[in-house]
Motif scaffolding. Structure first.
Motif, short mmCIF file in Angstrom:
data_model
loop_
_atom_site.label_atom_id
_atom_site.label_comp_id
_atom_site.label_asym_id
_atom_site.label_seq_id
_atom_site.Cartn_x
_atom_site.Cartn_y
_atom_site.Cartn_z
N TYR A 174 13.32 -4.35 6.03
CA TYR A 174 14.64 -4.31 5.13
C TYR A 174 14.54 -5.20 3.96
CZ TYR A 174 19.17 -6.27 3.91
OH TYR A 174 20.28 -6.57 3.23
N PHE A 175 15.17 -4.54 2.76
CA PHE A 175 15.16 -5.39 1.78
C PHE A 175 16.56 -4.99 0.93
CE2 PHE A 175 13.47 -1.18 -0.40
CZ PHE A 175 14.54 -1.08 -1.32
N GLU A 176 16.79 -6.38 0.39
CA GLU A 176 18.12 -5.87 -0.73
C GLU A 176 17.44 -6.63 -1.97
OE1 GLU A 176 22.52 -8.10 -1.24
OE2 GLU A 176 21.36 -8.29 0.36
N LEU A 177 17.97 -5.72 -3.05
CA LEU A 177 17.52 -5.84 -4.47
C LEU A 177 18.62 -6.92 -5.02
CD1 LEU A 177 16.54 -2.57 -5.75
CD2 LEU A 177 14.92 -4.28 -4.86
N LEU A 178 18.15 -7.70 -6.15
CA LEU A 178 19.45 -8.40 -6.85
C LEU A 178 20.41 -7.64 -7.27
CD1 LEU A 178 16.88 -10.61 -8.97
CD2 LEU A 178 18.37 -11.21 -6.64
N ASN A 179 20.37 -6.48 -7.50
CA ASN A 179 21.35 -5.40 -7.90
C ASN A 179 22.43 -5.01 -6.83
OD1 ASN A 179 20.07 -3.50 -6.81
ND2 ASN A 179 19.34 -2.52 -8.51
N GLY A 180 22.08 -5.49 -5.40
CA GLY A 180 22.95 -4.97 -4.47
C GLY A 180 22.37 -4.02 -3.71
N PHE A 181 21.47 -3.23 -4.04
CA PHE A 181 20.87 -1.90 -3.43
C PHE A 181 20.25 -2.57 -2.16
CE2 PHE A 181 17.44 0.91 -2.27
CZ PHE A 181 18.09 2.23 -2.18
N LYS A 182 20.47 -2.01 -0.86
CA LYS A 182 20.04 -2.48 0.18
C LYS A 182 19.11 -1.34 1.12
CE LYS A 182 23.75 -5.69 1.33
NZ LYS A 182 24.68 -6.05 2.01
N LYS A 183 17.94 -1.37 1.66
CA LYS A 183 17.46 -0.45 2.53
C LYS A 183 17.00 -0.99 3.70
CE LYS A 183 16.53 3.82 2.49
NZ LYS A 183 17.66 5.11 2.29
N THR A 184 17.19 -0.13 4.77
CA THR A 184 16.59 -0.34 6.15
C THR A 184 15.88 0.71 6.54
OG1 THR A 184 18.64 -2.08 6.68
CG2 THR A 184 17.17 -1.08 8.65
N VAL A 185 14.75 0.54 7.33
CA VAL A 185 14.11 1.83 7.86
C VAL A 185 13.47 1.22 9.20
CG1 VAL A 185 13.25 2.67 5.77
CG2 VAL A 185 11.82 0.95 6.83
N TYR A 186 13.64 1.93 10.27
CA TYR A 186 12.99 1.69 11.65
C TYR A 186 12.26 2.92 12.14
CZ TYR A 186 13.25 1.10 16.68
OH TYR A 186 12.82 0.92 17.78
N TRP A 187 10.93 2.51 12.57
CA TRP A 187 9.95 3.30 13.26
C TRP A 187 9.87 2.83 14.62
CZ3 TRP A 187 5.25 5.42 10.07
CH2 TRP A 187 5.59 5.72 8.80
N THR A 188 9.92 4.01 15.64
CA THR A 188 9.66 3.90 16.79
C THR A 188 8.13 3.34 16.87
OG1 THR A 188 9.40 6.19 17.28
CG2 THR A 188 11.59 5.21 17.46
N LYS A 189 7.75 2.98 18.06
CA LYS A 189 6.15 2.66 18.43
C LYS A 189 5.82 4.17 18.45
CE LYS A 189 2.75 0.49 20.13
NZ LYS A 189 2.79 -0.18 21.38
N ASN A 190 6.29 5.26 19.10
CA ASN A 190 5.82 6.44 19.17
C ASN A 190 5.66 7.08 17.61
OD1 ASN A 190 5.80 6.66 21.84
ND2 ASN A 190 7.61 7.77 21.93
N GLU A 191 6.45 6.55 16.73
CA GLU A 191 6.35 7.04 15.38
C GLU A 191 4.93 6.49 14.59
OE1 GLU A 191 10.71 8.38 13.86
OE2 GLU A 191 10.23 6.26 14.08
N ILE A 192 4.90 4.98 15.07
CA ILE A 192 3.63 4.31 14.48
C ILE A 192 2.40 4.98 14.95
CG2 ILE A 192 2.69 2.11 14.75
CD1 ILE A 192 4.88 2.09 12.64
N SER A 230 7.26 2.08 -1.04
CA SER A 230 6.75 3.11 -1.81
C SER A 230 7.94 4.09 -2.12
CB SER A 230 5.76 3.66 -1.27
OG SER A 230 5.82 4.33 0.17
N LYS A 231 8.77 4.22 -1.21
CA LYS A 231 10.01 5.11 -1.23
C LYS A 231 11.18 4.63 -1.88
CE LYS A 231 8.40 8.09 2.70
NZ LYS A 231 8.74 8.37 3.90
N TRP A 232 11.59 3.31 -1.66
CA TRP A 232 12.80 2.87 -2.22
C TRP A 232 12.60 1.53 -2.93
CZ3 TRP A 232 16.16 6.44 -0.82
CH2 TRP A 232 15.97 7.50 0.27
N GLY A 233 11.57 1.08 -3.20
CA GLY A 233 11.57 -0.07 -3.62
C GLY A 233 11.22 -0.02 -5.27
#
Length: 287
Positions: A174-192, A230-233
């Protein structure tokens, strides 16, 4: 592509004539004025301590000490350009031994090289330096903690107190930028696991090797963070360099001033894998 001998010959020409090129191993190369100046140009007053930590790292690792010296130094320089420590106990960046077979003409030549690996703490450090992040984190999710996850809306609900076992079921970033943009990603153990197996360079794709074997959770967290950032930051120049340099082998050009990337996905390369053999296996192989 430049060879180790090319750079050794160049460095030898700058040394007193009584020093032969064949004697320029890792320690001798590190002690040349040319090499000292390169680290000084990058790190300035930090160069001595960084070079000292690199010498300690190599002398304390039997397998790494056998790697081609210039791949060790080139990987270390990549860490130096990002101003990240290479002490493996800190978890920011690693220089690890790496076996690679390369096709030269009709023959396959085996190389023992050093690979640059960025730790998840390195990604966090580089993101923080951009000054654009209000918050940034990634962690393991244990059995019982996850309540719900919607990949589309990114609504992630979990209860830290509801952990029912030590079984990890996934990883969240998870991250939140100073401009208010937020992003959450979740990977299951199987995806990892699917990601790890797909990118495993060992002959047995399902085997745990290298950093994945030694610290699975740290590598999984890094995988999530790398994907998230890399995708959202915010992709600063440093972060772009980190993403493209991670888990690569580096060489140096003939003049010693340019670091060249050697992709382990090149068609001329096969059987690339982190060195895993024990001392007992090594002795059996030499018998």
């Amino acid at each position: 592509m430049a060879t180790n001998d090319d750079l050794k010959n160049q460095l030898q020409n700058q040394q007193p004539q009584q020093v032969s090129a064949s004697s320029l191993g890792f320690k001798a190369l590190m002690n040349t004025p040319t090499m000292k100046k390169k680290f000084e140009d990058i790190l300035h007053e930090k160069s001595d301590s960084f070079m000292g930590s690199l010498m300690t790292l190599v002398s304390g690792d039997d397998y790494l000490s056998k790697a081609e010296p210039m791949t060790i130094i080139a990987g270390a320089m990549k860490a130096a350009t990002m101003d990240l420590p290479i002490d493996k106990n800190l978890g920011y960046a690693y220089i690890v031994p790496f076996n690679r077979s390369e096709k030269v003409g009709d023959r396959w030549i085996k190389h023992n090289e050093a690979q640059f690996i960025l730790g998840y703490k390195g990604y966090i450090q580089l993101a923080q330096r951009s000054g654009q992040y209000k918050s940034l984190n990634a962690l393991e999710i244990y059995e019982g903690q996850l309540t719900s996850w919607n990949p589309l809306t990114e609504e992630f609900i979990f209860s830290y107190e509801n952990k029912t076992s030590d079984e990890v079921i996934g990883y969240v970033g998870y991250f939140e930028l100073l401009n208010g943009f937020k992003k959450t990603v979740y990977w299951t153990k199987n995806e990892i696991e699917a990601h790890r197996i797909k990118n495993n360079k060992a002959k047995d794709k399902t085997s745990l090797s290298g950093a994945w074997r030694d610290n699975y959770n740290a590598m999984a967290i890094k995988t999530v963070l790398r994907s998230l950032l890399s995708k959202w930051g915010i992709l600063s120049v440093e972060m772009q360099t980190a993403i493209t340099s991670d888990e690569r082998v580096f060489k140096q050009a003939e003049d010693g001033s340019v670091i060249e990337e050697l992709s382990i996905n090149d068609e001329s390369i096969k059987d690339a894998e982190i060195i895993e053999e024990t001392e007992e296996q090594s002795e059996q192989g030499e018998a």
